[in-house]
Write an enzyme that holds these catalytic residues in place. Structure first.
Site, PDB file in Angstrom:
ATOM      1  N   CYS A   1      26.719 -30.807   1.368  1.00 38.01           N
ATOM      2  CA  CYS A   1      27.320 -30.771   2.698  1.00 38.01           C
ATOM      3  C   CYS A   1      28.726 -31.377   2.668  1.00 38.01           C
ATOM      4  O   CYS A   1      28.887 -32.593   2.790  1.00 38.01           O
ATOM      5  CB  CYS A   1      26.432 -31.512   3.699  1.00 38.01           C
ATOM      6  SG  CYS A   1      27.090 -31.471   5.369  1.00 38.01           S
TER       7      CYS A   1
ATOM      8  N   CYS B   1      29.646 -33.333   5.784  1.00 39.47           N
ATOM      9  CA  CYS B   1      29.050 -34.670   5.922  1.00 39.47           C
ATOM     10  C   CYS B   1      29.711 -35.671   4.974  1.00 39.47           C
ATOM     11  O   CYS B   1      29.941 -36.818   5.354  1.00 39.47           O
ATOM     12  CB  CYS B   1      27.552 -34.647   5.599  1.00 39.47           C
ATOM     13  SG  CYS B   1      26.660 -33.226   6.199  1.00 39.47           S
ATOM     14  N   ASP B   2      29.976 -35.263   3.736  1.00 41.30           N
ATOM     15  CA  ASP B   2      30.318 -36.230   2.693  1.00 41.30           C
ATOM     16  C   ASP B   2      31.793 -36.284   2.308  1.00 41.30           C
ATOM     17  O   ASP B   2      32.189 -37.156   1.530  1.00 41.30           O
ATOM     18  CB  ASP B   2      29.483 -35.936   1.431  1.00 41.30           C
ATOM     19  CG  ASP B   2      27.998 -36.164   1.684  1.00 41.30           C
ATOM     20  OD1 ASP B   2      27.668 -36.895   2.643  1.00 41.30           O
ATOM     21  OD2 ASP B   2      27.169 -35.613   0.936  1.00 41.30           O
TER      22      ASP B   2
END
Ligand code: NAP
Length: 331
Positions: free
Chosen positions: A150, A153-154
């Site tokens: 992701c 997200c990261d």
């Protein structure tokens, strides 16, 4: 016009042994739209889900949902949730994995984790899809230690790093590469072909970024490292092998349906495991409907608007089924 909002439920699992008209499994755009519509049809409804938002949680901004111009994906999730839960009063229970349903008379008995044990006359499966894996050496070993599924997200975790690789050629890979190019010095976009599934808009934007290098017609053979990822080994179609020094590998190669559990319950699927439905979102099991990314229909064009539309249709079909069978009891 002011709206009166219903009170939120306090319990964390539906009361054991409770009976519903419709149980909606999944709380992405499809499940939450189904909940909203089921409530409008005055069906006693509940949503049980592992999370809220589904794949919207893997997106940064949404700018293709009519009427909303540009909106943060998290804000859209909150609005979908509020619409179903606060405005229409459908309880949403999360952190629950539905594991089984079986027909008992006119109802289904539905069980899952955390002691889920409820009955419903219909089920809407809006279970989405899960991330596809590359299946190469090092992938599993370094998951969470440099391998991510992701980018959205990261990406911030890689701020100031030298280089990362993004694998894939769809919207998610392209969006991820563009985002990451703002955090790291170099992004390798590794794709197995030289044509992209991503929307041309994303491809053009990625090509304009001076620190994104396209590594095309190439596949990842191995992810290497010590405590964390240090490099990725890539082989091109002409047989050339390169080892690229990277701090992270973002695998954005699409999704596959969580087919194992529902195939074992007799649901008909296509060859990839997506649930077969007709245009009314009816599955091969009477009383069971499906919507969103887990369905076979519209597989080539998975969009929030399609998920929401299929959820609405599934709720209408559940209502029609209950009406035709004379299964709705009004007080
Ligand atoms: P996708 O569109 O299915 O693309 C997956 C990509 O990964 C393809 O380029 C595919 O290559 C590649 N791939 C698949 N399996 C592979 C493997 N084993 N090894 C190497 N490469 C592999 O998936 P997605 O990008 O995650 O998008 C999923 C859906 O969400 C799409 O409908 C997309 O439009 C939507 N989405 C939209 C947005 C947006 O609009 N902002 C953002 C993210 C996602 P081939 O092309 O060769 O098959």
């Amino acid at each position: 016009m002011s709206l009166r909002l219903a009170a939120l439920p306090k319990a964390k699992v539906p009361p054991p042994g409770e009976h519903y008209d419709v149980v909606i499994v999944g709380a992405g755009p499809a499940g939450l739209s189904a909940a909203l519509y089921a409530s409008r049809f005055l069906l006693k409804s509940v949503v049980v889900s592992e999370d809220v938002g589904g794949q919207l949680n893997l997106t940064n901004e949404v700018d293709d949902y009519p009427g909303l111009l540009r909106i943060a994906a998290s804000e859209l999730v909150a609005r979908f949730r509020d619409h179903a839960e606060k405005l229409f009063g459908v309880p949403i229970y999360t952190n629950i994995t539905v594991q089984k349903f079986e027909r008992i008379g006119d109802e289904f008995y539905i069980t899952g984790t955390r002691g889920l044990s409820i009955y419903s006359k219909t089920i809407i499966l809006a279970v989405g899809a899960r991330r596809r894996k590359l299946g190469v050496p090092g992938e599993k070993e370094f998951t969470g230690r440099g391998v991510s599924y992701c980018s959205i997200c990261d990406a911030p975790l890689y701020k100031g790093k030298e280089a990362v690789a993004v694998v894939g050629g769809g919207d998610a890979a392209m969006e991820g590469a563009i985002l990451l190019s703002g955090y790291v010095k170099k992004v390798y976009l590794i794709h197995r072909r030289d044509q992209f599934r991503a929307k041309p808009y994303y491809v053009e934007e990625a090509k304009r970024k001076p620190n994104i290098e396209f590594v095309l017609n190439s596949v990842v053979k191995e992810i290497r490292g010590d405590k964390v990822v240090r490099s990725v080994v890539v082989e091109s179609k002409d047989g050339t092998v390169r080892e690229l020094a990277v701090d992270g590998v973002f695998i954005e190669i699409g999704f596959e349906p969580p087919k194992d559990w529902y195939q074992s319950l007799g649901l008909e699927t296509d060859e990839q495991g997506y649930i077969k439905t007709d245009e009314w979102m009816r599955t091969n099991i009477p009383g069971v409907f499906a919507a969103g990314d887990a369905i076979s229909m519209w597989k080539g064009f998975r969009q929030i608007i399609n998920a929401a539309a299929s959820g609405a249709i599934a709720a209408y079909s559940a209502y029609t089924y209950l009406t035709q069978k004379g299964l709705i009891r009004r007080a």
